[in-house]
Design a protein around this motif. Structure first.
Motif, PDB file in Angstrom:
ATOM      1  N   THR A   1       0.859  -1.174   0.000  1.00 27.12           N
ATOM      2  CA  THR A   1       0.000   0.000   0.000  1.00 27.12           C
ATOM      3  C   THR A   1       0.899   1.228   0.000  1.00 27.12           C
ATOM      4  O   THR A   1       1.630   1.456   0.955  1.00 27.12           O
ATOM      5  CB  THR A   1      -0.931   0.032   1.222  1.00 27.12           C
ATOM      6  OG1 THR A   1      -1.777  -1.128   1.203  1.00 27.12           O
ATOM      7  CG2 THR A   1      -1.791   1.278   1.215  1.00 27.12           C
TER       8      THR A   1
ATOM      9  N   ASN B   1       1.425   5.556  -1.039  1.00 23.77           N
ATOM     10  CA  ASN B   1       0.745   6.829  -1.207  1.00 23.77           C
ATOM     11  C   ASN B   1       0.985   7.393  -2.600  1.00 23.77           C
ATOM     12  O   ASN B   1       2.052   7.188  -3.195  1.00 23.77           O
ATOM     13  CB  ASN B   1       1.237   7.826  -0.152  1.00 23.77           C
ATOM     14  CG  ASN B   1       0.330   9.024  -0.020  1.00 23.77           C
ATOM     15  OD1 ASN B   1       0.307   9.908  -0.873  1.00 23.77           O
ATOM     16  ND2 ASN B   1      -0.411   9.074   1.072  1.00 23.77           N
ATOM     17  N   TRP B   2       0.007   8.091  -3.127  1.00 28.70           N
ATOM     18  CA  TRP B   2       0.120   8.755  -4.433  1.00 28.70           C
ATOM     19  C   TRP B   2       1.379   9.614  -4.508  1.00 28.70           C
ATOM     20  O   TRP B   2       1.995   9.763  -5.562  1.00 28.70           O
ATOM     21  CB  TRP B   2      -1.122   9.607  -4.666  1.00 28.70           C
ATOM     22  CG  TRP B   2      -1.212  10.294  -5.993  1.00 28.70           C
ATOM     23  CD1 TRP B   2      -0.783  11.561  -6.287  1.00 28.70           C
ATOM     24  CD2 TRP B   2      -1.757   9.766  -7.212  1.00 28.70           C
ATOM     25  NE1 TRP B   2      -1.038  11.857  -7.610  1.00 28.70           N
ATOM     26  CE2 TRP B   2      -1.639  10.769  -8.191  1.00 28.70           C
ATOM     27  CE3 TRP B   2      -2.339   8.543  -7.549  1.00 28.70           C
ATOM     28  CZ2 TRP B   2      -2.081  10.585  -9.502  1.00 28.70           C
ATOM     29  CZ3 TRP B   2      -2.788   8.365  -8.848  1.00 28.70           C
ATOM     30  CH2 TRP B   2      -2.648   9.373  -9.808  1.00 28.70           C
TER      31      TRP B   2
ATOM     32  N   SER C   1      -2.373  -1.508  -3.473  1.00 23.77           N
ATOM     33  CA  SER C   1      -3.254  -0.346  -3.332  1.00 23.77           C
ATOM     34  C   SER C   1      -2.471   0.952  -3.475  1.00 23.77           C
ATOM     35  O   SER C   1      -1.294   1.026  -3.105  1.00 23.77           O
ATOM     36  CB  SER C   1      -3.963  -0.353  -1.969  1.00 23.77           C
ATOM     37  OG  SER C   1      -4.752  -1.514  -1.811  1.00 23.77           O
TER      38      SER C   1
ATOM     39  N   THR D   1      -3.025   4.949  -2.236  1.00 24.38           N
ATOM     40  CA  THR D   1      -3.843   5.756  -1.339  1.00 24.38           C
ATOM     41  C   THR D   1      -3.405   7.218  -1.421  1.00 24.38           C
ATOM     42  O   THR D   1      -2.469   7.576  -2.124  1.00 24.38           O
ATOM     43  CB  THR D   1      -3.703   5.274   0.110  1.00 24.38           C
ATOM     44  OG1 THR D   1      -2.340   5.454   0.542  1.00 24.38           O
ATOM     45  CG2 THR D   1      -4.069   3.805   0.241  1.00 24.38           C
ATOM     46  N   GLY D   2      -4.093   8.072  -0.644  1.00 19.90           N
ATOM     47  CA  GLY D   2      -3.708   9.481  -0.550  1.00 19.90           C
ATOM     48  C   GLY D   2      -4.028  10.260  -1.800  1.00 19.90           C
ATOM     49  O   GLY D   2      -4.915   9.924  -2.564  1.00 19.90           O
TER      50      GLY D   2
ATOM     51  N   THR E   1      -6.561  -1.837  -5.906  1.00 22.18           N
ATOM     52  CA  THR E   1      -7.442  -0.901  -5.227  1.00 22.18           C
ATOM     53  C   THR E   1      -6.921   0.516  -5.365  1.00 22.18           C
ATOM     54  O   THR E   1      -5.735   0.781  -5.146  1.00 22.18           O
ATOM     55  CB  THR E   1      -7.571  -1.251  -3.734  1.00 22.18           C
ATOM     56  OG1 THR E   1      -8.103  -2.581  -3.612  1.00 22.18           O
ATOM     57  CG2 THR E   1      -8.486  -0.268  -3.013  1.00 22.18           C
TER      58      THR E   1
ATOM     59  N   SER F   1      -7.512   4.194  -3.763  1.00 21.86           N
ATOM     60  CA  SER F   1      -8.118   4.947  -2.681  1.00 21.86           C
ATOM     61  C   SER F   1      -7.438   6.299  -2.623  1.00 21.86           C
ATOM     62  O   SER F   1      -6.700   6.625  -1.703  1.00 21.86           O
ATOM     63  CB  SER F   1      -7.954   4.204  -1.349  1.00 21.86           C
ATOM     64  OG  SER F   1      -8.530   4.940  -0.289  1.00 21.86           O
ATOM     65  N   THR F   2      -7.666   7.094  -3.654  1.00 23.18           N
ATOM     66  CA  THR F   2      -6.979   8.370  -3.783  1.00 23.18           C
ATOM     67  C   THR F   2      -7.886   9.379  -4.454  1.00 23.18           C
ATOM     68  O   THR F   2      -8.833   9.009  -5.159  1.00 23.18           O
ATOM     69  CB  THR F   2      -5.679   8.199  -4.598  1.00 23.18           C
ATOM     70  OG1 THR F   2      -4.982   9.444  -4.642  1.00 23.18           O
ATOM     71  CG2 THR F   2      -5.966   7.733  -6.016  1.00 23.18           C
ATOM     72  N   ARG F   3      -7.635  10.685  -4.233  1.00 22.95           N
ATOM     73  CA  ARG F   3      -8.533  11.709  -4.741  1.00 22.95           C
ATOM     74  C   ARG F   3      -7.787  12.865  -5.414  1.00 22.95           C
ATOM     75  O   ARG F   3      -7.906  14.015  -5.006  1.00 22.95           O
ATOM     76  CB  ARG F   3      -9.400  12.262  -3.608  1.00 22.95           C
ATOM     77  CG  ARG F   3     -10.351  11.258  -3.006  1.00 22.95           C
ATOM     78  CD  ARG F   3     -11.316  11.923  -2.052  1.00 22.95           C
ATOM     79  NE  ARG F   3     -12.189  12.860  -2.758  1.00 22.95           N
ATOM     80  CZ  ARG F   3     -13.053  13.659  -2.138  1.00 22.95           C
ATOM     81  NH1 ARG F   3     -13.131  13.671  -0.825  1.00 22.95           N
ATOM     82  NH2 ARG F   3     -13.823  14.474  -2.829  1.00 22.95           N
TER      83      ARG F   3
ATOM     84  N   THR G   1     -12.148   2.948  -3.640  1.00 23.78           N
ATOM     85  CA  THR G   1     -12.698   3.189  -2.316  1.00 23.78           C
ATOM     86  C   THR G   1     -12.674   4.658  -1.953  1.00 23.78           C
ATOM     87  O   THR G   1     -12.889   5.027  -0.813  1.00 23.78           O
ATOM     88  CB  THR G   1     -11.920   2.383  -1.265  1.00 23.78           C
ATOM     89  OG1 THR G   1     -10.553   2.790  -1.265  1.00 23.78           O
ATOM     90  CG2 THR G   1     -12.029   0.902  -1.537  1.00 23.78           C
ATOM     91  N   ALA G   2     -12.366   5.545  -2.914  1.00 22.61           N
ATOM     92  CA  ALA G   2     -12.389   6.985  -2.697  1.00 22.61           C
ATOM     93  C   ALA G   2     -13.085   7.625  -3.882  1.00 22.61           C
ATOM     94  O   ALA G   2     -13.556   6.939  -4.781  1.00 22.61           O
ATOM     95  CB  ALA G   2     -10.973   7.533  -2.527  1.00 22.61           C
TER      96      ALA G   2
END
Length: 266
Positions: A153, A155-156, A193, A195-196, A214, A216-218, A234-235
């Protein structure tokens, strides 16, 4: 009567608003840098001797302008490719003019709906991001980067972006607002995944992965988003097409969807 004198006004709070009322100020500094991102505002057509804008420890601090500003000296530099500033109009598609005499440096800054004016223009700098509708600002050419990380997992904002599929990642390969980010089978193993990424700007996001993963980032995407049936989201990444009338925000992703083009959505 307000007299600025040699004063310094410091705004240290998360989400601070400087309501200048169109007056003249000496030195004004935004110093909030504790969280991963924050939104600050400057209202009124103000005049500053020195205006200092600060980046966060990671991610992006956004500064929204509701009117034109006159600034003798602008201090506006992020900390790195992933410690960014975002200068924008508070109204999508309506330009704000920043008339600046000098700037100490401009690096790791994104711009949207900004006109650079005054003796300092045109502006240029390092790793500047173009979110559209800017004038007299020079941006680096758009590039394509590929996710490449072995971390389960990540982070972006991780050092995980390479200029070729399977290539060597480097911090300064981080995708800017005019860039294309590609996530493929080579750089992201099955079950991993990402994230971030809240608040980062991006032109195009493309997934070509055929295996399960997965997201999970925006990030805020200004162009096209292409997803694949194998992914789980998931985001809620945001889309802000460069045409203001088409601006939208997806509240959720429900793969499988592929080749989603904002201009084609209703």
């Amino acid at each position: 009567t307000f007299t600025a004198g040699t004063s310094t006004i410091i705004l240290s709070a998360n989400g601070a608003t400087f309501a200048g009322g169109g007056l003249t100020f000496n030195n004004v500094s935004f110093t909030f840098a504790s969280y991963s991102s924050s939104n600050m505002s400057i209202t009124g057509a103000n005049t500053f001797n020195t205006l200092t804008l600060t980046s966060p420890s990671t991610n992006t601090n956004t500064y929204l302008f509701s009117a034109n500003q006159t600034i003798t000296t602008l201090v506006c530099a992020g900390g790195s490719a992933i410690q960014r500033l975002f200068l924008a109009s508070n109204t999508l598609g309506t330009q704000r003019t920043l008339t600046v005499g000098t700037y100490s440096s401009i690096a790791d800054v994104d711009f949207r709906d900004i006109v650079a004016a005054g003796a300092s223009s045109p502006w240029s700098g390092t790793r500047l991001g173009d979110c559209g509708n800017n004038t007299s600002i020079t941006f680096p050419a758009a590039k394509t980067v590929y996710w490449n990380s072995s971390v389960g997992t990540a982070n972006w904002s991780s050092t995980a972006w390479a200029t070729t599929s399977g290539g060597s990642p480097a911090l300064n390969n981080f995708p800017l607002a005019q860039d294309t980010a590609i996530i493929d089978d080579t750089g992201l193993s099955t079950g991993r995944s990402i994230t971030g990424g809240v608040g980062y700007n991006l032109k195009t996001l493309t997934s070509t992965k055929t295996n399960a993963w997965t997201l999970s980032t925006r990030p805020i995407v200004y162009g096209d988003v292409t997803l694949t049936p194998s992914m789980t989201a998931t985001a809620s990444p945001k889309t802000r097409p460069r045409t203001p009338s088409a601006a939208m925000c997806w509240s959720a992703w429900a793969p499988p969807r592929t080749a989603l083009t904002p201009s084609a959505l209703t």
